[in-house]
Design a protein around this motif. Sequence first.
Motif, short mmCIF file in Angstrom:
data_model
loop_
_atom_site.label_atom_id
_atom_site.label_comp_id
_atom_site.label_asym_id
_atom_site.label_seq_id
_atom_site.Cartn_x
_atom_site.Cartn_y
_atom_site.Cartn_z
N UNK A 148 52.15 -150.91 -4.86
CA UNK A 148 52.04 -149.92 -3.80
C UNK A 148 52.33 -148.51 -4.32
N UNK A 149 53.35 -148.36 -5.17
CA UNK A 149 53.70 -147.03 -5.68
C UNK A 149 52.55 -146.36 -6.44
N UNK A 150 51.87 -147.06 -7.36
CA UNK A 150 50.72 -146.42 -8.02
C UNK A 150 49.62 -146.03 -7.02
N UNK A 151 49.41 -146.88 -6.03
CA UNK A 151 48.38 -146.63 -5.02
C UNK A 151 48.69 -145.36 -4.23
N UNK A 152 49.92 -145.23 -3.74
CA UNK A 152 50.30 -144.06 -2.95
C UNK A 152 50.34 -142.79 -3.81
N UNK A 182 51.32 -147.87 5.96
CA UNK A 182 52.41 -148.58 6.64
C UNK A 182 52.24 -150.09 6.55
N UNK A 183 51.01 -150.56 6.65
CA UNK A 183 50.78 -152.00 6.56
C UNK A 183 51.17 -152.55 5.20
N UNK A 184 50.81 -151.81 4.15
CA UNK A 184 51.18 -152.23 2.80
C UNK A 184 52.69 -152.16 2.60
N UNK A 185 53.32 -151.18 3.23
CA UNK A 185 54.78 -151.07 3.12
C UNK A 185 55.48 -152.26 3.76
N UNK A 186 54.96 -152.70 4.89
CA UNK A 186 55.54 -153.87 5.57
C UNK A 186 55.36 -155.11 4.70
N UNK A 187 54.18 -155.27 4.13
CA UNK A 187 53.94 -156.42 3.24
C UNK A 187 54.86 -156.35 2.02
N UNK A 236 57.80 -154.98 1.88
CA UNK A 236 59.15 -155.31 2.33
C UNK A 236 59.32 -156.82 2.43
N UNK A 237 58.26 -157.51 2.81
CA UNK A 237 58.32 -158.98 2.92
C UNK A 237 58.45 -159.65 1.55
N UNK A 238 58.09 -158.94 0.50
CA UNK A 238 58.24 -159.48 -0.86
C UNK A 238 59.51 -158.95 -1.52
N UNK A 239 60.42 -158.40 -0.69
CA UNK A 239 61.69 -157.84 -1.18
C UNK A 239 61.47 -156.74 -2.22
N UNK A 240 60.42 -155.95 -2.00
CA UNK A 240 60.16 -154.80 -2.86
C UNK A 240 59.29 -155.05 -4.06
N UNK A 241 58.95 -156.32 -4.33
CA UNK A 241 58.10 -156.61 -5.49
C UNK A 241 56.73 -155.96 -5.32
N UNK A 242 56.27 -155.93 -4.08
CA UNK A 242 54.98 -155.31 -3.80
C UNK A 242 54.92 -153.83 -4.14
N UNK A 243 56.09 -153.19 -4.25
CA UNK A 243 56.13 -151.77 -4.61
C UNK A 243 55.56 -151.52 -6.01
#
Length: 242
Positions: free
Chosen positions: A213-217, A196-201, A203-210
């Motif tokens: 995050x997607x490979x990690x999850x 959840x913490x990574x998801x919030x971060x 979201x703060x990057x407008x999805x760039x962090x995905x």
Amino acid sequence: MLRAADYRERARASLSGNWGMAVLVCFVGALLGGIQSVIPVTANYQYGEGMSVQIFGINMSLNQLPAEMLGILAVMMSILSIYALAQFVIGGVVELGMCAYFSKRALGENADIKDEFAYFQYFGKALGLRIVTSIFIFLWTLLFIIPGIIASYRYAMAPYIMAEHPEMGIMEAIEASKQMMDGNKWSLFCLDFSFIGWMILSACTFGIGDLFLNPYTHMATAHFYLNLSRGSSGNFNSDGMM
């Protein structure tokens, strides 16, 4: 039973030195529907104010738009609708390829982008699996949102099972997932919630962090599947499958 932190640790170890390819697999998978998402387009009607639409967070009142813009908007919404349908149809077989890729990496085997497209010979079966599980989850959601969430976890391992055993029928894979997740749905929920913490971060990057995050999850979920299907020792456990 392994904890969420253990799966995340294993995921990081599997991704070490392989982040670039994993990011590419998830990026292509997201474009083709292998990662299920909702295109953010909504319509709303308010008495006295008329119809409005919201596309990617931008709200537009149809009453205030000139005829030319209405035409462009109609074309955009048609394109997005066709794209969403194409994602759903193609995404099932791409999802199987993604499951295969991350499972191979989790086992320490070689895998690359070709694995993502290795299941097109099972296109009909992959699409059928996605349709049937979507219908089941939708029907459970009609009762209340919580039964729908539980149902989504009940069938969560079906794509991984079919990716490893493509000879299985649709209902066989679903039934195997139900049995595998019996008593393990809460563990997978806790694993998902631990991000959840990574998801919030993200979201703060407008999805760039995905992108990361997607490979990690997905890698963590692959380890979760392998732990259930083979046991914590890493050996295949047929009782865990059927």
